[in-house]
Scaffold this motif. Structure first.
Motif, PDB file in Angstrom:
ATOM      1  N   PRO A  46      28.007  62.959  24.446  1.00  0.00           N
ATOM      2  CA  PRO A  46      28.604  63.150  23.114  1.00  0.00           C
ATOM      3  C   PRO A  46      28.721  61.855  22.318  1.00  0.00           C
ATOM      4  O   PRO A  46      28.445  61.835  21.114  1.00  0.00           O
ATOM      5  CB  PRO A  46      29.985  63.730  23.437  1.00  0.00           C
ATOM      6  N   GLU A  47      29.121  60.770  23.006  1.00  0.00           N
ATOM      7  CA  GLU A  47      29.276  59.506  22.279  1.00  0.00           C
ATOM      8  C   GLU A  47      27.936  58.953  21.807  1.00  0.00           C
ATOM      9  O   GLU A  47      27.856  58.294  20.770  1.00  0.00           O
ATOM     10  CB  GLU A  47      30.005  58.469  23.144  1.00  0.00           C
ATOM     11  N   ARG A  48      26.859  59.230  22.531  1.00  0.00           N
ATOM     12  CA  ARG A  48      25.540  58.784  22.091  1.00  0.00           C
ATOM     13  C   ARG A  48      25.044  59.642  20.916  1.00  0.00           C
ATOM     14  O   ARG A  48      24.412  59.123  19.989  1.00  0.00           O
ATOM     15  CB  ARG A  48      24.537  58.836  23.247  1.00  0.00           C
ATOM     16  N   ALA A  49      25.324  60.921  20.962  1.00  0.00           N
ATOM     17  CA  ALA A  49      24.935  61.796  19.855  1.00  0.00           C
ATOM     18  C   ALA A  49      25.619  61.390  18.560  1.00  0.00           C
ATOM     19  O   ALA A  49      25.073  61.578  17.470  1.00  0.00           O
ATOM     20  CB  ALA A  49      25.278  63.248  20.191  1.00  0.00           C
ATOM     21  N   ALA A  50      26.815  60.807  18.676  1.00  0.00           N
ATOM     22  CA  ALA A  50      27.592  60.424  17.492  1.00  0.00           C
ATOM     23  C   ALA A  50      27.391  58.963  17.110  1.00  0.00           C
ATOM     24  O   ALA A  50      28.174  58.416  16.328  1.00  0.00           O
ATOM     25  CB  ALA A  50      29.072  60.688  17.745  1.00  0.00           C
ATOM     26  N   THR A  51      26.340  58.332  17.636  1.00  0.00           N
ATOM     27  CA  THR A  51      26.092  56.922  17.329  1.00  0.00           C
ATOM     28  C   THR A  51      25.961  56.678  15.833  1.00  0.00           C
ATOM     29  O   THR A  51      26.495  55.699  15.290  1.00  0.00           O
ATOM     30  CB  THR A  51      24.808  56.439  18.040  1.00  0.00           C
ATOM     31  N   GLY A  52      25.265  57.550  15.140  1.00  0.00           N
ATOM     32  CA  GLY A  52      25.079  57.381  13.704  1.00  0.00           C
ATOM     33  C   GLY A  52      26.390  57.443  12.945  1.00  0.00           C
ATOM     34  O   GLY A  52      26.593  56.697  11.977  1.00  0.00           O
ATOM     35  N   VAL A  53      27.296  58.312  13.382  1.00  0.00           N
ATOM     36  CA  VAL A  53      28.597  58.440  12.707  1.00  0.00           C
ATOM     37  C   VAL A  53      29.408  57.169  12.874  1.00  0.00           C
ATOM     38  O   VAL A  53      29.918  56.594  11.899  1.00  0.00           O
ATOM     39  CB  VAL A  53      29.386  59.640  13.264  1.00  0.00           C
ATOM     40  N   ALA A  54      29.562  56.723  14.121  1.00  0.00           N
ATOM     41  CA  ALA A  54      30.421  55.576  14.395  1.00  0.00           C
ATOM     42  C   ALA A  54      29.829  54.260  13.912  1.00  0.00           C
ATOM     43  O   ALA A  54      30.541  53.397  13.388  1.00  0.00           O
ATOM     44  CB  ALA A  54      30.709  55.499  15.891  1.00  0.00           C
ATOM     45  N   THR A  55      28.520  54.111  14.076  1.00  0.00           N
ATOM     46  CA  THR A  55      27.888  52.829  13.771  1.00  0.00           C
ATOM     47  C   THR A  55      27.605  52.639  12.290  1.00  0.00           C
ATOM     48  O   THR A  55      27.740  51.530  11.758  1.00  0.00           O
ATOM     49  CB  THR A  55      26.572  52.674  14.566  1.00  0.00           C
TER      50      THR A  55
END
Length: 247
Positions: A46-55
């Motif tokens: 999940p945290e890798r899928a959300a890389t674009g959001v967080a980064t």
């Protein structure tokens, strides 16, 4: 009333619309890439899928939060704002609340949408950990949402201190993408200074893959507490500065 006034200001400008559009493109675009070019047999966390959001998405929302302050100083509208609401602490707090809620809402939506995008584009194996019934997905949603809300409060504080759009944008972009990674990569110094850098702690809390190269002194909860403390100090200094300086 003050919060409502800030909501109206936000709703009557085009900046939020373009900001949300940018967050959507960056977040879902990177999620789609991960689902389409990654290994079909390796699950996407999940945290890798959300890389674009967080980064990328969160910094964009932070810039919008900062501009809600610097824009008023640039146009002189801040004088009218302080005339209508002489309590400057209330004005800055209202800006922080509105910015944090706006950023938190869209960050949460885009984090869920990123997980669903990887499931839709990728293989069944890739999306095995991204079902909305998985607790890891909601942990990631909560973590990145909280990061975005705290980051927006930080941005409002920096905007009140710096008061110039170009300056605050430079700080919000250079600090997490250039300054902190470089300091963390320096021999000897990196391991001493790296765990004390604010965005390094924010990334450690969200557990999203990042440029972090140092070992932290504490776990995710400690990183959250440290980042929140930095935000609180910056915002408190901004409140003192706003109340002491002329608008």
């Amino acid at each position: 009333m003050t919060i409502r006034a800030e909501q109206i200001k936000l709703a009557t400008t085009r900046s939020p619309l373009w900001t949300v559009a940018g967050v959507v493109v960056l977040s879902l675009g990177l999620a789609a890439i991960q689902g389409s070019v990654g290994s079909l047999s390796i699950p996407v966390e999940p945290e890798r899928a959300a890389t674009g959001v967080a980064t990328f998405g969160v910094p964009v929302l932070m810039i919008l939060a900062a501009l809600s302050v610097t824009g008023e100083y640039r146009t002189g509208m801040i004088r009218a704002t302080f005339l209508a609401v002489p309590n400057r602490t209330r004005v800055l707090a209202a800006k922080a609340v509105v910015a944090a809620v706006f950023a938190g809402f869209w960050t949460g939506v885009m984090t869920v949408a990123s997980a669903l995008t990887v499931r839709a584009v990728g293989s069944e194996r890739q999306g095995a950990q991204l079902a909305l019934s998985q607790p890891g997905v909601w942990r990631t949603v909560a973590a990145i949402t909280l990061y975005a809300m705290l980051g927006s409060v930080l941005a409002v504080g920096l905007g009140a201190l710096i008061r110039h759009s170009a300056g605050v944008i430079a700080v919000l972009l250079l600090l997490p993408f250039v300054v902190e990674p470089l300091l963390g990569a320096l021999p000897q110094i990196g391991q001493r200074v790296g765990p004390l850098l604010p965005f390094t702690n924010a990334n450690a809390f969200t557990e999203v893959p990042s440029l972090r190269t140092v070992s932290m002194w504490w776990g995710p909860v400690g990183s959250l507490a440290y980042f929140a403390a930095v935000v609180a100090v910056v915002f408190a200094v901004a409140l003192v500065d706003v109340n002491r300086r002329d608008p």
